[in-house]
Design a protein around this motif. Structure first.
Motif, mmCIF file in Angstrom:
data_model
loop_
_atom_site.group_PDB
_atom_site.id
_atom_site.type_symbol
_atom_site.label_atom_id
_atom_site.label_comp_id
_atom_site.label_asym_id
_atom_site.label_seq_id
_atom_site.Cartn_x
_atom_site.Cartn_y
_atom_site.Cartn_z
ATOM 1 N N VAL A 1 -18.253 -2.092 -4.619
ATOM 2 C CA VAL A 1 -17.333 -1.620 -3.629
ATOM 3 C C VAL A 1 -16.175 -2.472 -3.388
ATOM 4 C CG1 VAL A 1 -17.263 -1.660 -1.104
ATOM 5 C CG2 VAL A 1 -19.345 -0.584 -2.110
ATOM 6 N N LEU A 2 -16.177 -3.631 -3.707
ATOM 7 C CA LEU A 2 -15.072 -4.614 -3.816
ATOM 8 C C LEU A 2 -14.118 -4.372 -4.776
ATOM 9 C CD1 LEU A 2 -16.501 -8.111 -2.829
ATOM 10 C CD2 LEU A 2 -15.105 -6.720 -1.334
ATOM 11 N N THR A 3 -14.710 -3.924 -5.792
ATOM 12 C CA THR A 3 -13.925 -3.313 -7.050
ATOM 13 C C THR A 3 -12.994 -2.079 -6.827
ATOM 14 O OG1 THR A 3 -15.363 -4.180 -8.622
ATOM 15 C CG2 THR A 3 -13.659 -2.812 -9.231
ATOM 16 N N ILE A 4 -13.511 -1.116 -6.058
ATOM 17 C CA ILE A 4 -12.959 -0.123 -5.335
ATOM 18 C C ILE A 4 -11.750 -0.203 -4.317
ATOM 19 C CG2 ILE A 4 -13.178 2.190 -4.342
ATOM 20 C CD1 ILE A 4 -15.895 2.510 -5.841
ATOM 21 N N VAL A 5 -12.218 -0.943 -3.390
ATOM 22 C CA VAL A 5 -11.191 -1.621 -2.442
ATOM 23 C C VAL A 5 -9.910 -2.178 -2.980
ATOM 24 C CG1 VAL A 5 -10.978 -3.259 -0.409
ATOM 25 C CG2 VAL A 5 -12.906 -1.573 -0.806
ATOM 26 N N VAL A 6 -10.392 -3.129 -3.739
ATOM 27 C CA VAL A 6 -9.237 -4.028 -4.531
ATOM 28 C C VAL A 6 -8.283 -2.805 -5.454
ATOM 29 C CG1 VAL A 6 -8.465 -5.550 -6.516
ATOM 30 C CG2 VAL A 6 -9.991 -6.200 -4.636
ATOM 31 N N ALA A 7 -8.716 -1.915 -6.015
ATOM 32 C CA ALA A 7 -7.842 -0.872 -6.701
ATOM 33 C C ALA A 7 -7.206 -0.119 -5.801
ATOM 34 C CB ALA A 7 -9.174 -0.007 -7.405
ATOM 35 N N PHE A 8 -7.846 0.348 -4.649
ATOM 36 C CA PHE A 8 -6.976 0.891 -3.681
ATOM 37 C C PHE A 8 -5.914 0.279 -3.225
ATOM 38 C CE2 PHE A 8 -10.709 4.104 -2.983
ATOM 39 C CZ PHE A 8 -9.904 5.208 -3.199
ATOM 40 N N GLY A 9 -6.254 -1.120 -2.658
ATOM 41 C CA GLY A 9 -5.065 -2.170 -2.071
ATOM 42 C C GLY A 9 -3.767 -2.101 -3.126
ATOM 43 N N LEU A 10 -4.245 -2.371 -4.594
ATOM 44 C CA LEU A 10 -3.235 -2.537 -5.531
ATOM 45 C C LEU A 10 -2.528 -1.061 -5.709
ATOM 46 C CD1 LEU A 10 -5.104 -4.469 -8.493
ATOM 47 C CD2 LEU A 10 -2.990 -5.167 -6.777
ATOM 48 N N THR A 11 -3.067 -0.022 -5.704
ATOM 49 C CA THR A 11 -2.480 1.246 -5.875
ATOM 50 C C THR A 11 -1.581 1.414 -4.643
ATOM 51 O OG1 THR A 11 -4.299 2.042 -7.100
ATOM 52 C CG2 THR A 11 -2.700 3.761 -5.877
ATOM 53 N N ALA A 12 -1.877 1.053 -3.290
ATOM 54 C CA ALA A 12 -1.268 1.241 -2.222
ATOM 55 C C ALA A 12 0.340 0.349 -2.257
ATOM 56 C CB ALA A 12 -1.899 0.951 -0.928
ATOM 57 N N ALA A 13 -0.124 -1.028 -2.828
ATOM 58 C CA ALA A 13 1.008 -1.830 -3.003
ATOM 59 C C ALA A 13 2.199 -1.424 -3.849
ATOM 60 C CB ALA A 13 0.609 -3.219 -3.409
ATOM 61 N N LEU A 14 1.718 -0.855 -4.892
ATOM 62 C CA LEU A 14 2.615 -0.042 -6.137
ATOM 63 C C LEU A 14 3.460 0.956 -5.450
ATOM 64 C CD1 LEU A 14 0.657 -0.482 -9.503
ATOM 65 C CD2 LEU A 14 2.738 -1.615 -8.500
ATOM 66 N N LEU A 15 2.593 1.954 -4.726
ATOM 67 C CA LEU A 15 3.267 3.084 -4.137
ATOM 68 C C LEU A 15 4.342 2.716 -3.081
ATOM 69 C CD1 LEU A 15 2.973 6.111 -3.883
ATOM 70 C CD2 LEU A 15 1.516 5.909 -2.109
ATOM 71 N N ILE A 16 3.893 1.498 -2.240
ATOM 72 C CA ILE A 16 4.821 1.140 -1.312
ATOM 73 C C ILE A 16 6.079 0.501 -1.854
ATOM 74 C CG2 ILE A 16 5.313 -0.464 0.582
ATOM 75 C CD1 ILE A 16 2.347 0.062 1.359
ATOM 76 N N TRP A 17 6.050 -0.232 -3.000
ATOM 77 C CA TRP A 17 6.922 -0.742 -3.684
ATOM 78 C C TRP A 17 8.059 0.065 -4.338
ATOM 79 C CZ3 TRP A 17 6.628 -3.244 -9.258
ATOM 80 C CH2 TRP A 17 7.780 -3.881 -9.503
ATOM 81 N N PHE A 18 7.381 1.127 -4.955
ATOM 82 C CA PHE A 18 8.191 2.284 -5.475
ATOM 83 C C PHE A 18 9.145 3.125 -4.508
ATOM 84 C CE2 PHE A 18 5.299 1.884 -9.203
ATOM 85 C CZ PHE A 18 6.510 1.220 -10.164
ATOM 86 N N VAL A 19 8.401 3.313 -3.354
ATOM 87 C CA VAL A 19 9.073 4.244 -2.289
ATOM 88 C C VAL A 19 10.041 3.417 -1.650
ATOM 89 C CG1 VAL A 19 8.559 5.099 -0.004
ATOM 90 C CG2 VAL A 19 6.955 5.686 -1.893
ATOM 91 N N GLU A 20 9.967 1.969 -1.315
ATOM 92 C CA GLU A 20 11.154 1.195 -0.690
ATOM 93 C C GLU A 20 12.328 1.181 -1.798
ATOM 94 O OE1 GLU A 20 9.431 -2.615 0.687
ATOM 95 O OE2 GLU A 20 8.722 -1.508 2.182
#
Length: 173
Positions: free
Chosen positions: A29-48
């Motif tokens: 569960v923690l592995t999946i949560v961290v993967a989602f968090g990193l994906t969201a951070a990268l997505l926000i970074w590219f959009v900005e």
């Protein structure tokens, strides 16, 4: 808010070390949560990165703000008195708008010097943004605080003040 995450992480770590059954499902569960968090951070970074900056849009629009300079602002009745702490001073005075446009704000520069026996040493400098609307040809009182860290180490016996105005901004139309 970060303390809540720290408490949750400490609790999960304790339970994972204490109970084997808890550890068996927490790790995936923690592995999946961290993967989602990193994906969201990268997505926000590219959009900005792709979003147009305010500077580029500001250069395309015509600037209708009238120009005011430090020469169009005149200080009078400047006084400084001791504040609540030994390093702060309450600065009061009046600002007059000699320009043709309403003034929105200005930056007040304050220099404190100690001048015993005619020899001066600079104690410190401070700058304050004063937001005050002043119509052309009018004058308004203002008050602010200036702080000079370290001035309590060597007490000021004969204070001498120097005040200046810069970054005068007109009301945007």
């Amino acid at each position: 808010m970060i303390w809540a995450f720290a408490v949750a992480a400490a609790t999960i770590l304790y339970l994972a070390l204490r109970f084997r059954r808890f550890q068996s499902w927490v790790e995936p569960v923690l592995t999946i949560v961290v993967a989602f968090g990193l994906t969201a951070a990268l997505l926000i970074w590219f959009v900005e990165e792709r979003a147009p900056s305010r500077e580029s849009t500001a250069t395309t629009t015509e600037d209708t703000t009238p120009a005011l300079t430090a020469d169009t602002a005149e200080l009078s009745g400047m006084q400084a008195s001791a504040g609540q702490t030994r390093t702060s001073y309450r600065v009061t005075g009046n600002i007059a708008n000699k320009g043709d446009a309403p003034m929105q704000s200005f930056r007040l520069d304050v220099v404190l010097s100690d001048c015993p026996n005619g020899t001066c040493r600079e104690v410190g400098r401070d700058s304050a943004l004063i937001v005050l609307r002043v119509l052309p040809g009018e004058s308004q009182p203002f008050s602010t605080f200036a702080v000079f860290p370290g001035s309590d180490l060597t007490p000021v016996t004969t204070p001498q003040w120097d005040f200046g105005v810069r970054d005068v901004q007109a009301v945007r139309r």
